[in-house]
Scaffold this active site. Sequence first.
Site, PDB file in Angstrom:
ATOM      1  CE  LYS A  71      38.084  69.880  31.050  1.00  0.00           C
ATOM      2  NZ  LYS A  71      38.863  70.217  32.263  1.00  0.00           N
ATOM      3  NE  ARG A  80      40.957  64.079  32.795  1.00  0.00           N
ATOM      4  CZ  ARG A  80      39.822  64.769  33.005  1.00  0.00           C
ATOM      5  NH1 ARG A  80      38.867  64.780  32.120  1.00  0.00           N
ATOM      6  NH2 ARG A  80      39.682  65.447  34.102  1.00  0.00           N
ATOM      7  NE  ARG A  83      33.721  71.326  39.881  1.00  0.00           N
ATOM      8  CZ  ARG A  83      34.448  70.959  38.818  1.00  0.00           C
ATOM      9  NH1 ARG A  83      34.141  71.418  37.618  1.00  0.00           N
ATOM     10  NH2 ARG A  83      35.470  70.144  38.954  1.00  0.00           N
ATOM     11  NE  ARG A 140      33.273  66.349  40.027  1.00  0.00           N
ATOM     12  CZ  ARG A 140      33.932  66.731  38.951  1.00  0.00           C
ATOM     13  NH1 ARG A 140      33.357  67.491  38.043  1.00  0.00           N
ATOM     14  NH2 ARG A 140      35.178  66.357  38.780  1.00  0.00           N
ATOM     15  NE  ARG A 171      39.763  66.412  39.942  1.00  0.00           N
ATOM     16  CZ  ARG A 171      38.768  67.212  40.346  1.00  0.00           C
ATOM     17  NH1 ARG A 171      38.509  67.352  41.637  1.00  0.00           N
ATOM     18  NH2 ARG A 171      38.053  67.865  39.467  1.00  0.00           N
TER      19      ARG A 171
HETATM   20  P1  ADP Z   1      37.506  67.850  35.918  1.00  0.00           P
HETATM   21  O1  ADP Z   1      36.446  68.698  36.516  1.00  0.00           O
HETATM   22  O2  ADP Z   1      38.624  67.544  36.871  1.00  0.00           O
HETATM   23  O3  ADP Z   1      37.963  68.293  34.574  1.00  0.00           O
HETATM   24  P2  ADP Z   1      35.887  65.667  34.877  1.00  0.00           P
HETATM   25  O4  ADP Z   1      34.544  65.979  35.398  1.00  0.00           O
HETATM   26  O5  ADP Z   1      36.166  65.851  33.435  1.00  0.00           O
HETATM   27  O6  ADP Z   1      36.968  66.395  35.776  1.00  0.00           O
HETATM   28  O7  ADP Z   1      36.286  64.150  35.265  1.00  0.00           O
HETATM   29  C1  ADP Z   1      36.251  63.698  36.600  1.00  0.00           C
HETATM   30  C2  ADP Z   1      37.172  62.480  36.775  1.00  0.00           C
HETATM   31  O8  ADP Z   1      36.792  61.428  35.859  1.00  0.00           O
HETATM   32  C3  ADP Z   1      38.647  62.729  36.467  1.00  0.00           C
HETATM   33  O9  ADP Z   1      39.342  63.277  37.568  1.00  0.00           O
HETATM   34  C4  ADP Z   1      39.134  61.328  36.081  1.00  0.00           C
HETATM   35  O10 ADP Z   1      39.367  60.518  37.221  1.00  0.00           O
HETATM   36  C5  ADP Z   1      37.933  60.732  35.355  1.00  0.00           C
HETATM   37  N1  ADP Z   1      38.062  60.976  33.894  1.00  0.00           N
HETATM   38  C6  ADP Z   1      37.325  61.866  33.158  1.00  0.00           C
HETATM   39  N2  ADP Z   1      37.704  61.851  31.877  1.00  0.00           N
HETATM   40  C7  ADP Z   1      38.711  60.945  31.779  1.00  0.00           C
HETATM   41  C8  ADP Z   1      39.555  60.475  30.727  1.00  0.00           C
HETATM   42  N3  ADP Z   1      39.437  60.982  29.474  1.00  0.00           N
HETATM   43  N4  ADP Z   1      40.468  59.530  30.996  1.00  0.00           N
HETATM   44  C9  ADP Z   1      40.599  59.027  32.227  1.00  0.00           C
HETATM   45  N5  ADP Z   1      39.869  59.422  33.279  1.00  0.00           N
HETATM   46  C10 ADP Z   1      38.931  60.372  33.076  1.00  0.00           C
END
Ligand code: ADP
Length: 190
Positions: A14, A89, A128, A134, A146
């Site tokens: 994404k 989400r 990654r 991270r 996740r």
């Molecule tokens: P990923 O690479 O898993 O898509 P992101 O970088 O978008 O993850 O987000 C990292 C973390 O931040 C998620 O695993 C979650 O804990 C938190 N997070 C991100 N966006 C949201 C959301 N819309 N609602 C709740 N938690 C979120």
Amino acid sequence: MVNLILFGPPGSGKGTQAAKLVEKYNLLHISTGDLFRYEMGNDTPLGKEAKSYIEKGELVPDEVTVGMLRNKVEANPDVQGYIFDGFPRTIAQSEALDKLMAEKDTAISALLMLDVPDEEIIKRILERGKTSGRADDLDETIIQNRIDVYKSETSPVFDYYGKQDKAEKVDGVGSIEEIFDRLCASVDKL
Ligand code: ADP
């Protein structure tokens, strides 16, 4: 306005694709993951709260996430459109987003889902993790959590926008350029 939701499991690409779409269509990129990482990096109260969930691979509570998202949208009113990455989400977040868009006299145009199989996702996230810094990318148990949370809480968002006839799946396997071309074909139809 064109307001896109870039959707898909963790590690589906994404962030990479959002950066390219933003450039081509002149949209504002709002990534809740990036916003949380910024807050955590600055050790703010919001960052501290988010960290306790993120480090376990759980979702940050809706009120916290929606409040942060709303601030970001309201701080940037004069844009041609938004691209939401990692948000919504949950169904509650989807309802809050639709309400926020309606307040701005606009609406979500489409939700584009990057479709990537589980094995590929775990491989990509671990790769990654070697460079992303991270903690949530390094531990296979957290990654699996996740993915589980995505399946139980997040994937219903696809059907929520499907009912509005706005949800579309895009094959998320291939080169970055191939996937980008598929996404652009969908955006150009809007
Ligand atoms: P990923 O690479 O898993 O898509 P992101 O970088 O978008 O993850 O987000 C990292 C973390 O931040 C998620 O695993 C979650 O804990 C938190 N997070 C991100 N966006 C949201 C959301 N819309 N609602 C709740 N938690 C979120």
